[in-house]
Scaffold this motif. Structure first.
Motif, PDB file in Angstrom:
ATOM      1  N   GLY A 117       0.834  -1.193   0.000  1.00  0.00           N
ATOM      2  CA  GLY A 117       0.000   0.000   0.000  1.00  0.00           C
ATOM      3  C   GLY A 117       0.873   1.248   0.000  1.00  0.00           C
ATOM      4  O   GLY A 117       1.935   1.303   0.613  1.00  0.00           O
ATOM      5  N   SER A 118       0.432   2.276  -0.671  1.00  0.00           N
ATOM      6  CA  SER A 118       1.229   3.492  -0.810  1.00  0.00           C
ATOM      7  C   SER A 118       0.513   4.668  -0.167  1.00  0.00           C
ATOM      8  O   SER A 118      -0.598   4.558   0.348  1.00  0.00           O
ATOM      9  CB  SER A 118       1.457   3.789  -2.302  1.00  0.00           C
ATOM     10  N   GLY A 119       1.179   5.820  -0.230  1.00  0.00           N
ATOM     11  CA  GLY A 119       0.571   7.032   0.279  1.00  0.00           C
ATOM     12  C   GLY A 119      -0.690   7.392  -0.476  1.00  0.00           C
ATOM     13  O   GLY A 119      -1.627   7.958   0.093  1.00  0.00           O
ATOM     14  N   SER A 120      -0.720   7.075  -1.769  1.00  0.00           N
ATOM     15  CA  SER A 120      -1.909   7.364  -2.560  1.00  0.00           C
ATOM     16  C   SER A 120      -3.104   6.541  -2.077  1.00  0.00           C
ATOM     17  O   SER A 120      -4.245   7.008  -2.099  1.00  0.00           O
ATOM     18  CB  SER A 120      -1.650   7.085  -4.045  1.00  0.00           C
ATOM     19  N   ALA A 121      -2.843   5.319  -1.605  1.00  0.00           N
ATOM     20  CA  ALA A 121      -3.918   4.485  -1.069  1.00  0.00           C
ATOM     21  C   ALA A 121      -4.460   5.105   0.211  1.00  0.00           C
ATOM     22  O   ALA A 121      -5.680   5.128   0.441  1.00  0.00           O
ATOM     23  CB  ALA A 121      -3.422   3.072  -0.799  1.00  0.00           C
ATOM     24  N   GLY A 122      -3.562   5.621   1.050  1.00  0.00           N
ATOM     25  CA  GLY A 122      -4.009   6.282   2.274  1.00  0.00           C
ATOM     26  C   GLY A 122      -4.816   7.525   1.973  1.00  0.00           C
ATOM     27  O   GLY A 122      -5.831   7.795   2.623  1.00  0.00           O
ATOM     28  N   ALA A 123      -4.376   8.302   0.971  1.00  0.00           N
ATOM     29  CA  ALA A 123      -5.117   9.502   0.586  1.00  0.00           C
ATOM     30  C   ALA A 123      -6.491   9.145   0.034  1.00  0.00           C
ATOM     31  O   ALA A 123      -7.481   9.834   0.308  1.00  0.00           O
ATOM     32  CB  ALA A 123      -4.316  10.295  -0.455  1.00  0.00           C
ATOM     33  N   ALA A 124      -6.542   8.052  -0.726  1.00  0.00           N
ATOM     34  CA  ALA A 124      -7.834   7.600  -1.257  1.00  0.00           C
ATOM     35  C   ALA A 124      -8.764   7.173  -0.134  1.00  0.00           C
ATOM     36  O   ALA A 124      -9.969   7.454  -0.172  1.00  0.00           O
ATOM     37  CB  ALA A 124      -7.615   6.453  -2.248  1.00  0.00           C
ATOM     38  N   ALA A 125      -8.218   6.513   0.876  1.00  0.00           N
ATOM     39  CA  ALA A 125      -9.033   6.099   2.021  1.00  0.00           C
ATOM     40  C   ALA A 125      -9.592   7.312   2.753  1.00  0.00           C
ATOM     41  O   ALA A 125     -10.773   7.343   3.123  1.00  0.00           O
ATOM     42  CB  ALA A 125      -8.206   5.235   2.968  1.00  0.00           C
ATOM     43  N   LEU A 126      -8.772   8.334   2.963  1.00  0.00           N
ATOM     44  CA  LEU A 126      -9.223   9.544   3.646  1.00  0.00           C
ATOM     45  C   LEU A 126     -10.300  10.259   2.845  1.00  0.00           C
ATOM     46  O   LEU A 126     -11.291  10.757   3.404  1.00  0.00           O
ATOM     47  CB  LEU A 126      -8.045  10.482   3.890  1.00  0.00           C
ATOM     48  N   LEU A 127     -10.125  10.315   1.522  1.00  0.00           N
ATOM     49  CA  LEU A 127     -11.126  10.962   0.669  1.00  0.00           C
ATOM     50  C   LEU A 127     -12.444  10.197   0.717  1.00  0.00           C
ATOM     51  O   LEU A 127     -13.518  10.801   0.785  1.00  0.00           O
ATOM     52  CB  LEU A 127     -10.615  11.057  -0.761  1.00  0.00           C
ATOM     53  N   ALA A 128     -12.359   8.866   0.694  1.00  0.00           N
ATOM     54  CA  ALA A 128     -13.576   8.056   0.769  1.00  0.00           C
ATOM     55  C   ALA A 128     -14.295   8.282   2.090  1.00  0.00           C
ATOM     56  O   ALA A 128     -15.527   8.407   2.128  1.00  0.00           O
ATOM     57  CB  ALA A 128     -13.231   6.576   0.593  1.00  0.00           C
ATOM     58  N   VAL A 129     -13.541   8.364   3.187  1.00  0.00           N
ATOM     59  CA  VAL A 129     -14.144   8.609   4.503  1.00  0.00           C
ATOM     60  C   VAL A 129     -14.791   9.988   4.535  1.00  0.00           C
ATOM     61  O   VAL A 129     -15.884  10.170   5.086  1.00  0.00           O
ATOM     62  CB  VAL A 129     -13.082   8.480   5.611  1.00  0.00           C
ATOM     63  N   LEU A 130     -14.130  10.983   3.940  1.00  0.00           N
ATOM     64  CA  LEU A 130     -14.686  12.338   3.907  1.00  0.00           C
ATOM     65  C   LEU A 130     -16.009  12.373   3.150  1.00  0.00           C
ATOM     66  O   LEU A 130     -17.003  12.938   3.628  1.00  0.00           O
ATOM     67  CB  LEU A 130     -13.676  13.293   3.267  1.00  0.00           C
ATOM     68  N   LEU A 131     -16.033  11.765   1.955  1.00  0.00           N
ATOM     69  CA  LEU A 131     -17.263  11.742   1.164  1.00  0.00           C
ATOM     70  C   LEU A 131     -18.368  10.985   1.899  1.00  0.00           C
ATOM     71  O   LEU A 131     -19.523  11.418   1.919  1.00  0.00           O
ATOM     72  CB  LEU A 131     -16.997  11.085  -0.201  1.00  0.00           C
ATOM     73  N   ALA A 132     -18.008   9.870   2.519  1.00  0.00           N
ATOM     74  CA  ALA A 132     -18.998   9.076   3.243  1.00  0.00           C
ATOM     75  C   ALA A 132     -19.518   9.837   4.463  1.00  0.00           C
ATOM     76  O   ALA A 132     -20.710   9.759   4.784  1.00  0.00           O
ATOM     77  CB  ALA A 132     -18.391   7.744   3.674  1.00  0.00           C
ATOM     78  N   THR A 133     -18.651  10.573   5.144  1.00  0.00           N
ATOM     79  CA  THR A 133     -19.081  11.359   6.298  1.00  0.00           C
ATOM     80  C   THR A 133     -20.114  12.399   5.880  1.00  0.00           C
ATOM     81  O   THR A 133     -21.137  12.589   6.547  1.00  0.00           O
ATOM     82  CB  THR A 133     -17.874  12.056   6.955  1.00  0.00           C
ATOM     83  N   VAL A 134     -19.864  13.063   4.770  1.00  0.00           N
ATOM     84  CA  VAL A 134     -20.821  14.051   4.255  1.00  0.00           C
ATOM     85  C   VAL A 134     -22.140  13.368   3.883  1.00  0.00           C
ATOM     86  O   VAL A 134     -23.226  13.868   4.196  1.00  0.00           O
ATOM     87  CB  VAL A 134     -20.229  14.789   3.041  1.00  0.00           C
ATOM     88  N   ALA A 135     -22.035  12.217   3.209  1.00  0.00           N
ATOM     89  CA  ALA A 135     -23.237  11.493   2.783  1.00  0.00           C
ATOM     90  C   ALA A 135     -24.052  11.012   3.980  1.00  0.00           C
ATOM     91  O   ALA A 135     -25.267  11.243   4.061  1.00  0.00           O
ATOM     92  CB  ALA A 135     -22.849  10.312   1.890  1.00  0.00           C
ATOM     93  N   PHE A 136     -23.397  10.329   4.920  1.00  0.00           N
ATOM     94  CA  PHE A 136     -24.108   9.814   6.096  1.00  0.00           C
ATOM     95  C   PHE A 136     -24.634  10.953   6.965  1.00  0.00           C
ATOM     96  O   PHE A 136     -25.729  10.861   7.528  1.00  0.00           O
ATOM     97  CB  PHE A 136     -23.190   8.916   6.920  1.00  0.00           C
ATOM     98  N   ALA A 198     -10.319  -1.959  -0.270  1.00  0.00           N
ATOM     99  CA  ALA A 198      -9.330  -1.863  -1.341  1.00  0.00           C
ATOM    100  C   ALA A 198      -8.058  -1.163  -0.862  1.00  0.00           C
ATOM    101  O   ALA A 198      -6.946  -1.655  -1.072  1.00  0.00           O
ATOM    102  CB  ALA A 198      -9.930  -1.117  -2.532  1.00  0.00           C
ATOM    103  N   THR A 199      -8.228  -0.012  -0.203  1.00  0.00           N
ATOM    104  CA  THR A 199      -7.060   0.791   0.165  1.00  0.00           C
ATOM    105  C   THR A 199      -6.326   0.254   1.392  1.00  0.00           C
ATOM    106  O   THR A 199      -5.089   0.276   1.443  1.00  0.00           O
ATOM    107  CB  THR A 199      -7.489   2.240   0.440  1.00  0.00           C
ATOM    108  N   LEU A 200      -7.073  -0.224   2.387  1.00  0.00           N
ATOM    109  CA  LEU A 200      -6.452  -0.679   3.635  1.00  0.00           C
ATOM    110  C   LEU A 200      -6.295  -2.196   3.704  1.00  0.00           C
ATOM    111  O   LEU A 200      -5.595  -2.702   4.572  1.00  0.00           O
ATOM    112  CB  LEU A 200      -7.292  -0.221   4.837  1.00  0.00           C
ATOM    113  N   GLY A 201      -6.963  -2.891   2.800  1.00  0.00           N
ATOM    114  CA  GLY A 201      -6.895  -4.352   2.826  1.00  0.00           C
ATOM    115  C   GLY A 201      -5.946  -4.931   1.805  1.00  0.00           C
ATOM    116  O   GLY A 201      -4.975  -5.596   2.151  1.00  0.00           O
ATOM    117  N   THR A 202      -6.222  -4.645   0.537  1.00  0.00           N
ATOM    118  CA  THR A 202      -5.412  -5.227  -0.535  1.00  0.00           C
ATOM    119  C   THR A 202      -4.430  -4.242  -1.148  1.00  0.00           C
ATOM    120  O   THR A 202      -3.585  -4.628  -1.949  1.00  0.00           O
ATOM    121  CB  THR A 202      -6.326  -5.764  -1.646  1.00  0.00           C
TER     122      THR A 202
END
Length: 232
Positions: A117-136, A198-202
């Motif tokens: 996993g790379s830094g880009s995967a971590g950034a993608a995870a943070l972006l996904a959490v941000l979008l999900a936080t807004v949605a939820f 995807a980002t934190l698992g594989t």
């Protein structure tokens, strides 16, 4: 105020930790990973985001509206924009605490994130959490703004259970019937868990469909809440 609510602490910290300990230790669900904890840490992190941004925020706001608290606070120098800003900040802080606790517990149970996993995967995870936080958050505020407090309480908990079962958090999406799985992939819960798996698992890229679903819900849910929300 958030830390003084026992039910909030149970929902946002207690239940996710118990789920992580239980499902990683008792093999009641077969997972696509050889080590169950590698599947459950991303899934329970997604569950924690949903618990805080939708259920906890929605239920607390619903009772504040029902008791007239929002109406009174909105008329004080605090004002409605600062009140909403404080609620958003609280959600973010609680999510950071949840992540710290769950990641620590995960490592203690033997969680081994993909070493590639790379830094880009971590950034993608943070972006996904941000979008999900807004949605939820939008979903929670929508229900809080249109339903009576008691009805909102039941609706939020019922939706929590449905999304828990259909979100790929504790039950892999591949285990669901084909038609149910197709519908589940259009929900923000499955999109977030898929992104974190995807980002934190594989260590792989987030599926395009997950980005689309998260983006749509992060716009539609807050818009619906803004249009329909009643302060009293």
């Amino acid at each position: 105020m958030t830390l003084r609510r026992g039910e909030t602490l149970l929902l946002t910290v207690g239940i996710p930790v118990v789920f992580l300990l239980f499902f990683s230790s008792v093999h009641v669900v077969s997972t696509p990973h050889s080590t169950p904890i590698d599947f459950f840490v991303p899934g329970i992190l997604a569950l924690a985001v949903m618990s805080t941004a939708m259920v906890s925020l929605g239920i607390a706001t619903g009772f504040e509206r029902g008791y007239g608290v929002l109406k009174r606070l909105g008329a004080t120098p605090l004002g409605r924009p600062r009140l909403l800003g404080a609620k958003i900040a609280t959600v973010v802080v609680v999510e950071l605490l949840q992540a710290a606790v769950l990641v620590a517990v995960g490592f203690g149970l033997g969680w081994n994130p993909d070493p590639h996993g790379s830094g880009s995967a971590g950034a993608a995870a943070l972006l996904a959490v941000l979008l999900a936080t807004v949605a939820f958050g939008g979903i929670g505020l929508f229900m809080a703004g249109v339903l009576k407090a008691e009805v909102n309480l039941a609706a939020a908990n019922g939706l929590y259970l449905v999304l828990l079962l259909l979100g790929g958090m504790v039950v892999p999406i591949s285990k669901l019937p084909g038609g149910v799985a197709s519908v589940a992939k259009l929900l923000p819960a499955e999109a977030l868990s898929s992104a974190l798996h995807a980002t934190l698992g594989t260590g792989s890229a987030v599926p395009t469909l997950s980005w689309v679903v998260l983006a749509v819900w992060s716009v539609a849910a807050p818009a619906a809440a803004a249009i329909s929300f009643r302060w009293e």
